[in-house]
Design a protein around this motif. Structure first.
Motif, mmCIF file in Angstrom:
data_model
loop_
_atom_site.group_PDB
_atom_site.id
_atom_site.type_symbol
_atom_site.label_atom_id
_atom_site.label_comp_id
_atom_site.label_asym_id
_atom_site.label_seq_id
_atom_site.Cartn_x
_atom_site.Cartn_y
_atom_site.Cartn_z
ATOM 1 N N ASP A 174 0.770 -1.246 0.000
ATOM 2 C CA ASP A 174 0.000 0.000 0.000
ATOM 3 C C ASP A 174 0.798 1.291 0.000
ATOM 4 N N THR A 175 2.088 1.248 0.228
ATOM 5 C CA THR A 175 2.819 2.502 0.246
ATOM 6 C C THR A 175 4.225 2.311 -0.290
ATOM 7 N N ASN A 176 4.710 3.360 -0.934
ATOM 8 C CA ASN A 176 6.092 3.422 -1.402
ATOM 9 C C ASN A 176 6.883 4.460 -0.618
ATOM 10 N N ALA A 236 1.122 -5.099 -8.922
ATOM 11 C CA ALA A 236 2.517 -4.681 -8.877
ATOM 12 C C ALA A 236 3.373 -5.766 -8.232
ATOM 13 N N MET A 237 4.644 -5.783 -8.619
ATOM 14 C CA MET A 237 5.584 -6.802 -8.157
ATOM 15 C C MET A 237 6.553 -6.231 -7.132
ATOM 16 N N SER A 238 6.666 -6.888 -6.002
ATOM 17 C CA SER A 238 7.792 -6.709 -5.095
ATOM 18 C C SER A 238 8.709 -7.915 -5.275
ATOM 19 N N LEU A 239 9.776 -7.987 -4.492
ATOM 20 C CA LEU A 239 10.742 -9.080 -4.628
ATOM 21 C C LEU A 239 10.971 -9.758 -3.285
ATOM 22 N N ASN A 240 10.675 -11.061 -3.218
ATOM 23 C CA ASN A 240 11.064 -11.838 -2.049
ATOM 24 C C ASN A 240 12.585 -11.934 -1.986
ATOM 25 N N VAL A 241 13.139 -11.895 -0.782
ATOM 26 C CA VAL A 241 14.575 -12.065 -0.578
ATOM 27 C C VAL A 241 14.794 -13.460 0.000
ATOM 28 N N GLU A 242 15.433 -14.308 -0.796
ATOM 29 C CA GLU A 242 15.610 -15.702 -0.424
ATOM 30 C C GLU A 242 17.085 -15.996 -0.165
ATOM 31 N N PRO A 243 17.389 -17.077 0.536
ATOM 32 C CA PRO A 243 18.796 -17.424 0.786
ATOM 33 C C PRO A 243 19.566 -17.614 -0.516
ATOM 34 N N THR A 448 -4.530 13.962 -8.122
ATOM 35 C CA THR A 448 -5.349 13.007 -7.393
ATOM 36 C C THR A 448 -4.570 12.479 -6.190
ATOM 37 N N GLY A 449 -5.289 12.136 -5.131
ATOM 38 C CA GLY A 449 -4.664 11.584 -3.935
ATOM 39 C C GLY A 449 -5.415 10.358 -3.446
ATOM 40 N N TYR A 450 -4.684 9.436 -2.808
ATOM 41 C CA TYR A 450 -5.268 8.185 -2.323
ATOM 42 C C TYR A 450 -4.779 7.903 -0.899
ATOM 43 N N VAL A 451 -4.946 8.901 -0.019
ATOM 44 C CA VAL A 451 -4.493 8.752 1.358
ATOM 45 C C VAL A 451 -5.469 7.867 2.124
ATOM 46 N N GLY A 452 -4.952 6.802 2.729
ATOM 47 C CA GLY A 452 -5.787 5.950 3.555
ATOM 48 C C GLY A 452 -5.895 4.535 3.025
ATOM 49 N N GLN A 453 -6.736 3.745 3.676
ATOM 50 C CA GLN A 453 -6.986 2.363 3.265
ATOM 51 C C GLN A 453 -7.982 2.349 2.110
ATOM 52 N N ILE A 454 -7.693 1.521 1.135
ATOM 53 C CA ILE A 454 -8.482 1.506 -0.089
ATOM 54 C C ILE A 454 -9.906 1.011 0.160
ATOM 55 N N ILE A 455 -10.845 1.651 -0.497
ATOM 56 C CA ILE A 455 -12.214 1.152 -0.658
ATOM 57 C C ILE A 455 -12.407 0.950 -2.153
ATOM 58 N N PRO A 456 -12.707 -0.284 -2.637
ATOM 59 C CA PRO A 456 -13.313 -1.401 -1.913
ATOM 60 C C PRO A 456 -12.404 -1.994 -0.836
ATOM 61 N N ARG A 457 -12.976 -2.215 0.314
ATOM 62 C CA ARG A 457 -12.223 -2.667 1.474
ATOM 63 C C ARG A 457 -11.569 -4.018 1.218
ATOM 64 N N GLY A 458 -10.319 -4.116 1.610
ATOM 65 C CA GLY A 458 -9.549 -5.332 1.390
ATOM 66 C C GLY A 458 -8.647 -5.259 0.177
ATOM 67 N N GLU A 459 -8.920 -4.305 -0.729
ATOM 68 C CA GLU A 459 -8.022 -4.103 -1.863
ATOM 69 C C GLU A 459 -6.835 -3.254 -1.423
ATOM 70 N N HIS A 460 -5.782 -3.273 -2.239
ATOM 71 C CA HIS A 460 -4.553 -2.559 -1.919
ATOM 72 C C HIS A 460 -4.203 -1.558 -3.012
ATOM 73 N N HIS A 461 -3.431 -0.544 -2.634
ATOM 74 C CA HIS A 461 -2.986 0.473 -3.594
ATOM 75 C C HIS A 461 -2.275 -0.145 -4.795
ATOM 76 N N ALA A 489 -0.217 6.626 -5.406
ATOM 77 C CA ALA A 489 -0.583 5.608 -6.395
ATOM 78 C C ALA A 489 0.540 4.589 -6.530
ATOM 79 N N VAL A 490 0.254 3.520 -7.267
ATOM 80 C CA VAL A 490 1.264 2.500 -7.531
ATOM 81 C C VAL A 490 2.469 3.142 -8.218
ATOM 82 N N ARG A 491 3.668 2.603 -7.955
ATOM 83 C CA ARG A 491 4.866 3.190 -8.554
ATOM 84 C C ARG A 491 4.816 3.057 -10.079
#
Length: 707
Positions: A174-176, A236-243, A448-461, A489-491
């Motif tokens: 939800d945040t960058n 959007a994609m983040s990256l898991n950090v694995e051994p 435009t601004g998207y401050v706060g938890q997304i509605i529809p509830r349970g969705e993410h930025h 917004a999303v990066r």
């Protein structure tokens, strides 16, 4: 048999027994031959790829695959039914950008993979290898046995060659807006908790992870940047950090835990790996832009760069003004806002906005942003409310028609502000009415601004639903000839090529955080290598008054830069939307320094990255679009340095006048930060300037043909 021969045979046998058995492999090279990329299938039909640069391993053999929920996955049991290689070498002109013309030169490999066990269902993996790196994506053609499917996970691996230095922020849905950490990859798990500081509406990924763009430097001097391009209809994609120095894709889930809903013909975004042995080449890369589709807009004449001021920064300075008009809580859109008790500090008043319009007109600015003009600001923060704003009803002290007529008489536009309170459903319901209201009243740009938890509830930025929402807003805005600057917004992933009216984004820790705990001096030496790889940022630079009082706490706070560094941002932090973010009275106190902000261009013919090192310093020069004017910016971290500015980009055989705005010797980010000096020197294309940069400081140069 000699002992040496026996040793070699044992070593060969060990390699054969431990290496994956490949049943198919194909290699492509970059146009300049510096890169080689190989695609292969192992004995189990698992797709793999690897990437080398100048003979050095960048990505060791790494798996590819898509896991499907409630169905057969695209992970293994593949055979290659077709593999084709093609080349492309074209150019294109962005509507606005760092370069007037961009070369798009790559060699491409497209591999078609079929699964016999699934009725020969097939997919394609498309690789494009440029002179600055690799892009690849999964493609799902329309076919009899493949129509709808749900993505459970994407298993794209980036198996790195070592324990690189990495500049990172923690994975979050939800945040960058985290501060950057510099560490070894192996140190990330131990630093994850420290890095995950409290931010509004955050949703950290529980396992060790980092966001993209992710910038790394290897021990042997390779600079590696991993991100994505063309993020459309996908999370959007983040990256898991694995051994073992492995990174792997981590997609943002939706409210029920799924990662994406797909219908053929479709594809994923591109996964991008930009590589060089020169840090300057990373900043000069246009790989991400090149992987995005050209715009389908037939008319782009209304999309123009903007230099603006605004009723904004004063909200962050204690005691100055507020977004809200009234004092009451428990406010509803159906209330009569004219009956609210005024709080006496409302910022978006007719009188104040007219003063900003006068200042903009006097100093050659295109527009004035006004936040807090519309009803609803009284009590929404902290309350997960559906209908906070209607985007068309002004407060009693803001006369829309009067102010727009006044602005038009001065040759200035007003930039609309739509804070959605993260209720994207409410915004979409009201979007056409809001844009029609803008068009009827002379607005051609919206923040435009998207401050706060997304509605529809349970969705993410950063989820698929919201990714599609941001694009929908940009497309719908284009129907009304409106430009969009999105915050929270999303990066970005280079979509400003496809949707050029999506003129800028925030999507990172920007200037407002200078009033909320401060930004480290190194922050803006990292952002060009991370956040700005995906597209232009509305960083909101230009703060001259460096001692602040934060509006929430009343506590003392300072801007952790020198004044001269604030000038440099207009060159080092690319955006066709640039704000002079400070209060007009602070610019009037420093008119000679303010001259640079008035002069600097916001759209460019050419850009030259002169020197750079992530986390340490950046020096960039640019030529103004359609003018014989050049501007240079340089920033550094907490350490002082002497920058080298080679002016060989200037036309040969001519003389130029360079005006240098620089730190004084006693200046630093935390002491004497307003101490600067301005000098004028004659230069040519043979000039090599050496310029002092104070700790946490910078400098800016404007260059014109000598008269």
């Amino acid at each position: 048999m000699s002992q040496l021969t026996l040793t070699r045979k044992i070593a060969l046998l060990f390699f054969i027994c431990t290496a994956p058995i490949m049943v198919f492999a194909q290699t492509i090279t970059s146009p300049d031959k510096n890169f080689t990329a190989q695609f292969s299938l192992d004995a189990n039909g698992v797709p793999l790829y690897q990437l080398n640069y100048k003979g050095k391993a960048v990505i060791k053999p790494s798996t590819l695959g898509i896991e499907v929920s409630k169905g057969a996955s695209f992970m293994d049991s593949f055979t290659v039914t077709n593999a084709t290689q093609t080349s492309s070498n074209t150019t294109w002109d962005p509507v606005m950008g760092e370069e007037k013309t961009i070369r798009n030169n790559y060699n491409e490999l497209v591999v078609t993979l079929a699964q016999a066990k699934n009725n020969n269902r097939y997919i394609r993996i498309r690789f494009r290898l440029f002179n600055d790196g690799l892009g690849f994506r999964y493609e799902f053609p329309k076919q009899a046995d493949l129509s709808y499917f749900v993505i459970k996970d994407e298993h794209t691996q980036f198996n790195l060659a070592g324990d690189h230095k990495i500049f990172w922020i923690p994975g979050d849905y939800d945040t960058n807006e985290y501060a950057y950490i510099t560490s070894k990859i192996s140190e990330i798990p131990g630093l994850q908790k420290k890095a995950t500081i409290e931010i509004n509406a955050q949703q950290p990924i529980p396992n060790p992870s980092v966001q993209t763009p992710s910038m790394m430097k290897s021990a042997d001097g390779l600079y590696i940047n991993i991100h994505e391009a063309g993020l459309i209809n996908y999370p959007a994609m983040s990256l898991n950090v694995e051994p073992g120095f492995k990174l792997s894709s981590h997609l943002t889930p939706d409210a029920v835990g799924n990662n994406g809903y797909m219908q053929t013909d479709t594809q994923t975004p591109w996964r991008t790996i930009v590589v060089s042995d020169k840090a300057t080449d990373i900043l000069a890369s246009k790989l991400i832009l090149n992987l995005n589709e050209p715009t389908k807009y037939k008319d782009v004449s209304w999309i123009k760069p903007v230099k603006y001021i605004g009723v904004w920064w004063e909200y962050f300075v204690a005691g100055k003004s507020t977004w809200a008009y009234g004092k009451e809580n428990n406010v509803k859109l159906t209330d009569d806002f004219s009956k609210l008790t005024p709080n006496g500090k409302h910022g978006a008043t007719n009188e104040r906005v007219m003063r900003y319009i006068d200042f903009a007109a006097k100093n050659g600015f295109d527009a004035v942003l006004v936040e807090g003009w519309n009803v609803g600001w009284e009590d929404w923060i902290g309350n997960w409310k559906e209908e906070v704003f209607d985007f068309v009803t002004p407060y009693p002290d803001f006369d829309v028609k009067k102010l727009n007529a006044y602005a038009a008489s001065k040759g200035v536009k007003i930039i609309m502000h739509h804070e959605t309170s993260a209720s994207a459903t409410n915004y979409e319901r009201r979007l056409d009415r809001a844009f029609q209201f803008m068009q009827d009243n002379g607005y051609n740009a919206v923040k435009t601004g998207y401050v706060g938890q997304i509605i529809p509830r349970g969705e993410h930025h950063d989820g698929q639903w919201m990714v599609n929402h941001y694009i929908h807003v940009a497309e719908r805005a284009a129907d009304y000839k409106i430009m969009v600057n999105s915050h929270e917004a999303v990066r970005p992933t280079g979509l400003n090529r496809t949707y050029p009216n999506w003129i800028a984004q925030e999507s990172a820790r920007g200037t407002e955080f200078e009033a909320m705990g401060g930004l480290a001096p190194e922050h803006t030496t990292i952002l060009p290598f991370t956040r700005l790889m995906g597209g232009p940022m509305d960083y909101t630079p230009g703060i001259f008054q460096t001692d602040l009082t934060y509006y929430k706490t009343g506590g003392n706070q300072r801007v952790n830069t020198t004044l001269a560094k604030q000038l440099a941002y207009y060159v080092t932090m690319y955006s066709p939307l640039q704000m002079a973010a400070d209060l007009p009275e602070n610019y009037e106190r420093f008119p000679d320094a303010f001259q640079f902000i008035k002069d600097v261009a916001v759209d460019w013919d050419n850009s030259y990255v002169l020197e750079a090192e992530p986390g340490d310093y950046v020096t960039i020069a640019r030529k103004a679009k359609g003018k014989d004017e050049w501007f240079v910016g340089s920033v550094t971290d907490e350490n002082s340095r002497t920058a080298t500015v080679n002016l060989n980009f200037l036309p040969k055989g001519q003389k130029f006048t360079a005006t240098i705005y620089a730190d004084k010797k006693d200046a630093s980010w935390n002491k004497n930060s307003q101490n600067y000096e301005i000098k004028t020197v004659e230069v040519t294309s043979k000039t090599n300037l050496k310029q002092f940069v104070a700790p946490g400081g910078g400098f800016a140069i404007s260059i014109r043909v000598k008269k």
